[in-house]
Design an enzyme around this catalytic site. Structure first.
Site, mmCIF file in Angstrom:
data_model
loop_
_atom_site.group_PDB
_atom_site.id
_atom_site.type_symbol
_atom_site.label_atom_id
_atom_site.label_comp_id
_atom_site.label_asym_id
_atom_site.label_seq_id
_atom_site.Cartn_x
_atom_site.Cartn_y
_atom_site.Cartn_z
ATOM 1 N N GLY A 184 36.162 -46.792 75.081
ATOM 2 C CA GLY A 184 36.624 -45.915 75.017
ATOM 3 C C GLY A 184 36.128 -44.664 74.806
ATOM 4 N N ILE A 218 33.581 -54.804 78.163
ATOM 5 C CA ILE A 218 33.406 -53.316 78.534
ATOM 6 C C ILE A 218 33.721 -52.507 77.546
ATOM 7 C CG2 ILE A 218 36.134 -53.892 79.746
ATOM 8 C CD1 ILE A 218 37.951 -52.802 77.541
ATOM 9 N N HIS A 260 33.743 -55.633 72.989
ATOM 10 C CA HIS A 260 32.780 -54.561 73.341
ATOM 11 C C HIS A 260 30.938 -55.465 73.733
ATOM 12 C CE1 HIS A 260 35.915 -51.890 73.623
ATOM 13 N NE2 HIS A 260 35.635 -51.769 72.164
ATOM 14 N N ASP A 285 32.955 -49.561 64.853
ATOM 15 C CA ASP A 285 34.210 -50.178 65.718
ATOM 16 C C ASP A 285 32.772 -51.849 66.218
ATOM 17 O OD1 ASP A 285 35.730 -51.818 67.175
ATOM 18 O OD2 ASP A 285 35.927 -48.961 68.555
#
Length: 284
Positions: A210, A207, A192, A187
């Site tokens: 998830g 961040i 991120h 990803d």
């Protein structure tokens, strides 16, 4: 409108070959924070190739998540990726994930729901090798601004937390560099890693993925409730309720009973802000 729900659901499934080996599994586990303490017998099951087992949530990154990619490119979908949010994730295991494998993933849009101000796509990936089915994965994808056509709103499954203290509570630190390591499993979203990109998205800093929180939570359940036996996991689902910043601490509360572990995950440093909700692990 950009989403033609009937066309998307009726489209022929897309298939692709995927493969992985022990290095992919080890990298994924390290991205979840495995290996602390480095010589702990329980951690070596995640990091040492001679003892390796596979956490079932590895299914979300096997083949670099090709199932979700294939689903988003289905006929009937013409969406702005900037409007896309990962709303939830479910994995059903048909048998333990092997340390090394080659398989075929078949992806399709299983459903499209109209939530008014957003559409929800259910992207289903079914993965099988020469010995038969391995796992089924459903990603619930919110597409902001694409609802309102009068379609089916879909199910609204909410799990009320038990009215008692959890049987287990653990805390798991998120390393400052954890998102940088986790993204190597496929990803590459700059949200991120890149502070400037994160600022454009409205965040003070990058961040955590998830699905990284998702994997960390399953590892905590396996290690705490299931005696470290990944083969006992039958299914695992969650709803992404909030964000995590690298450097924070996850508080993972677990309620057990009847082959189920219900889980609540919050961010300790932000007054237990919700992170994962409606989270359930079913096991044998």
């Amino acid at each position: 409108m950009p989403i033609d729900a009937a066309k998307a659901v009726a489209a022929e499934p897309r298939s692709a070959e995927i493969g992985w080996d022990h290095k992919d599994v080890q990298l994924y586990h390290l991205g979840l924070g495995a290996g602390t303490p480095a010589t702990g017998p329980g951690e070596l099951r995640y990091t040492l190739e001679s003892r390796l087992h596979v956490l079932p949530s590895f299914a979300t990154v096997a083949g670099a998540g090709m199932g979700v990619v294939g689903g988003l490119s289905a006929p009937g979908l013409d969406i702005d990726l900037a409007a896309v949010l990962h709303g939830g994730q479910t994995i059903t295991l048909h048998r333990p994930v092997p340390v090394k494998g080659r398989a075929v993933t078949t992806s399709r849009v299983a459903a499209v729901y109209d939530k008014g101000k957003a559409a929800v796509l259910v992207l289903r990936s079914e993965v099988a090798d020469d010995d038969g089915p391995l796992w089924t994965s459903d990603a619930q994808i919110f597409v902001r601004g694409e609802g309102g056509w009068g379609g089916d709103r879909g199910p609204s499954e909410r799990l009320e937390l038990p009215d008692r203290e959890p049987e287990k509570t653990v805390e798991r630190p998120v390393r400052e560099d954890q998102a940088l390591l986790y993204r190597l499993s496929g990803d590459w979203n700059p949200l991120h890693a890149d502070p400037e990109f994160a600022a454009l998205a409205g965040f003070d800093r990058p961040i955590l993925h998830g699905l990284c929180t998702y994997g960390m939570t399953l590892k905590a359940v396996v290690d705490t409730v299931l005696g470290g036996d990944v083969a006992r996991v039958r299914s695992y689902r969650t709803r992404f309720a909030g964000i995590v910043f690298p450097g924070e601490t996850l508080r993972i509360r677990m309620w057990t009973g009847d082959g189920r572990v219900q889980v609540s995950v919050t961010a300790v440093e932000r007054d237990d802000a919700p992170v994962l909700a409606d989270t359930l692990v079913e096991y044998s």
